[in-house]
Write a protein that holds these residues in place. Structure first.
Motif: not given
Length: 273
Positions: A196-216
């Motif tokens: 779970l720790l490995i998958f959570f890290f990779i999934w969060t690293w590849n996340e695009f949509f939410l960081p695009l909204i929150f981080l300008i």
């Protein structure tokens, strides 16, 4: 497995490997080509030499070192916090058997399947209201909740099969619930937790949509956001696009390769049990 079936499986695996690796090879080749070479020979030709100026230009233009650090901080924080929350929730639901356990698990499953587009509008205004907009903490909180929902659902099923005799023996020896959790349940369930720790890290690293909204702000953006924003600018050439894609995928691939043995061990142990 013997005979034609074995060769069919091997052939399918080879085809799958080629299909997965071929796009990466194309990106890597074009990343080390000069714009003139790309224009004259096309994207499928082998490079005549190593042209690294595109990678250097992209690194400096988007301050890629800062983006790497931002992605690492967010991904590491989310993976650790989500695993901790998943373990605590799953311990209560899977072993503690709290009242309404089934409905709570259904709630976690529904929350994990909701499209992010449906969450963007309320989360945006909530972050604005509490003063967390354009901060990494906002992304960490939101992504931790999303990942923990999946982790709770998965670990609850695993801990639901945990041997009761071990916990009863620990209780007879005077171990409380927290001590049983951290001294018995967590060590035995460590392979699943590591996965779970490995998958959570990779999934969060590849996340695009939410960081695009929150981080300008440029100082808070992550690697996927930097890649996505830069792709739309007119001065972006094909070789620099390949360089950006290569730099974006290499950290995730490196992380996966480093922890590949841990991931394989976790999946194998789960399959044997």
């Amino acid at each position: 497995m013997r005979g034609p079936g074995r060769w069919a499986v091997l052939f399918a695996l080879v085809v799958l490997a080629v299909v997965m690796i071929f796009p990466f090879l194309i990106v890597a080749m074009n990343a080390v080509k000069s714009p003139a070479e790309y224009s004259s020979q096309g994207p499928l030709s082998l490079p005549d030499g190593l042209y690294l100026q595109g990678i250097v230009d992209f690194w400096n233009r988007v301050e890629f070192g800062t983006k790497l650090w931002n992605s690492f901080v967010i991904s590491a924080s989310v993976s650790v916090l989500a695993v901790v929350l998943s373990v605590l929730n799953a311990y209560a639901l899977g072993i503690g058997r709290v009242k309404g356990r089934l409905w709570i698990l259904v709630l976690f499953l529904v929350a994990n399947t909701l499209p992010q587009e449906a969450l963007a509008y309320p989360l945006y205004y909530l972050a604005k209201a509490v003063g967390l907009y354009d901060t990494q903490l906002a992304v960490i909180i939101v992504m931790t909740a999303i990942q923990a929902a999946f982790g709770t659902y998965l670990l609850s099923a695993v801990l639901g099969q945990f041997p009761k005799e071990i916990l009863e023996a620990a209780e007879i020896d005077g171990a409380g619930r927290l001590r049983s959790l951290f001294r018995i349940v967590v060590p035995i369930s460590r392979p699943t937790i590591n996965v779970l720790l490995i998958f959570f890290f990779i999934w969060t690293w590849n996340e695009f949509f939410l960081p695009l909204i929150f981080l300008i702000s440029n100082d808070t953006q992550t690697v996927p956001v930097a890649l996505g924003v830069l792709q739309g600018e007119k001065y972006m050439d094909a070789t620099m696009s390949s360089a950006s894609a290569l730099l974006g995928v290499v950290p995730a691939v490196a992380f996966f390769l480093i922890f590949q043995r841990t991931l394989t061990r976790g999946v194998t142990v789960g399959a044997i049990k």
